[in-house]
Motif scaffolding. Structure first.
Motif, mmCIF file in Angstrom:
data_model
loop_
_atom_site.group_PDB
_atom_site.id
_atom_site.type_symbol
_atom_site.label_atom_id
_atom_site.label_comp_id
_atom_site.label_asym_id
_atom_site.label_seq_id
_atom_site.Cartn_x
_atom_site.Cartn_y
_atom_site.Cartn_z
ATOM 1 N N ARG A 1 -8.614 -2.215 -4.149
ATOM 2 C CA ARG A 1 -7.927 -2.851 -3.016
ATOM 3 C C ARG A 1 -7.509 -4.256 -3.438
ATOM 4 N N ASP B 1 0.834 -1.203 0.000
ATOM 5 C CA ASP B 1 0.000 0.000 0.000
ATOM 6 C C ASP B 1 0.870 1.255 0.000
ATOM 7 N N PRO B 2 0.766 2.159 -0.944
ATOM 8 C CA PRO B 2 0.015 2.093 -2.195
ATOM 9 C C PRO B 2 0.935 1.751 -3.366
ATOM 10 N N ALA C 1 -4.179 -3.457 0.336
ATOM 11 C CA ALA C 1 -3.320 -2.429 -0.253
ATOM 12 C C ALA C 1 -4.061 -1.728 -1.386
ATOM 13 N N LEU C 2 -3.832 -0.422 -1.502
ATOM 14 C CA LEU C 2 -4.395 0.331 -2.624
ATOM 15 C C LEU C 2 -3.515 0.073 -3.845
#
Ligand code: ZN
Length: 299
Positions: A250, A203-204, A226-227
């Motif tokens: 995500r 992330d990210p 996690a983005l």
């Protein structure tokens, strides 16, 4: 100008002069479950909330510590630094941003390239540092990752890239975009030589990093929640004029839609990587590692 002015000083509370006995940063609140966590416990748990498994963001150095045997590695190309080719200035000069990031992180750019051992397997690892201008990929980050791939090819050692990035570095304009093609070309050579490459997305992972090497692994592994995406959700909503589904961009959503191979808890990442690399044919190195002080040496 204030509307009211205090004529007298406010009464002092009896305990006001005693300094706080809790040093700052000893406790931290989990942003997901609001549990108050003791910082040292959190550190021991690889910065994963013991209650709800929220993954706190960690530095590139902590990543390497968590993955490599005996927390030992040799760093490569640590001296490379941006020349600010466009003499770029926005609200602040790019040169000043670089200097501030360097002071804050002790790094010269947003990637650490290291060689070390992961459960006895020789590996080349490139870990991105979000604290360095959002982990953005400029010429230096691109060059270091390319060289990491070339080093992996030369030594025939598996490559692991841990992405944590906002994308290409705007302050280097088109030059930063060229890194995408350059890295992909190096990875293609690695692929033709049948040397494994595992991409770990944390992330990210967004923008040009997702659009290039982060999605090209023989295995693409993400950390939970996690983005991961290319454009931000607001930009997409405005473009397609539709509401985006829950949990869009995500890890779990991407796994469901076939964009990822695995989601792995950080505490199991090392074992999972080792298992995957062994499956891909990596064999433990024969001799024990040399007894050199590793972390600061530059080759
Ligand atoms: Zn939590």
């Amino acid at each position: 100008m204030a509307w009211f002015k205090k004529a007298r000083k406010p009464m002092r509370s009896p305990g006001a002069e005693k300094p706080s006995r809790v040093p700052e940063g000893l406790w931290v609140k989990c942003p997901d479950c609001a549990q108050i966590l003791y910082n040292k416990d959190l550190e021991k748990n690889l910065s994963v909330c013991p209650k709800c498994a929220y993954h706190f963001r960690i530095s590139a150095t902590d990543r390497l510590r968590a993955l490599l045997d005996e927390e030992r590695w040799t760093e490569h190309d640590a001296h490379l630094t941006s020349t600010d080719p466009l003499r770029f200035t926005d609200t602040k000069a790019y040169r000043d941003r670089l200097r501030a990031a360097e002071e804050a992180t002790g790094l010269k750019d947003a990637v650490i390239v290291a060689t070390g051992r992961l459960e006895g397997l020789d590996v080349v690892v490139a870990a991105m540092e979000y604290a360095f201008i959002g982990g953005s990929m400029g010429v230096v980050a691109g060059e270091k990752i390319t060289r990491a791939a070339e080093l992996a090819l030369e030594r025939r050692q598996p490559l692991v890239i841990i992405s944590c990035s906002g994308g290409a570095r705007m302050m280097e304009g088109a030059l930063s975009l060229m890194q995408m093609a350059k890295i992909c070309a190096a990875l293609a050579r690695l692929d033709r030589a049948a040397v494994p490459f595992i991409s770990v997305l944390t992330d990210p992972t967004t923008g040009g990093v997702t659009a290039s090497f982060a999605m090209l692994g023989d295995l693409n592994i993400a950390e939970p929640k996690a983005l991961i995406g290319f454009a931000g959700p607001r930009v997409i909503e405005q473009t397609i004029r539709q509401k985006l589904p829950e949990g869009f961009q995500r890890s779990e959503f991407l796994l469901d839609h076939g964009m990822l191979d695995l989601i792995v808890d950080r505490r199991e990442m090392k074992a999972t990587l080792a298992r995957a690399l062994r499956f891909m044919g990596a064999a433990p190195a024969p001799a024990p590692p040399p007894l050199a002080v590793a972390s600061a040496t530059d080759q």
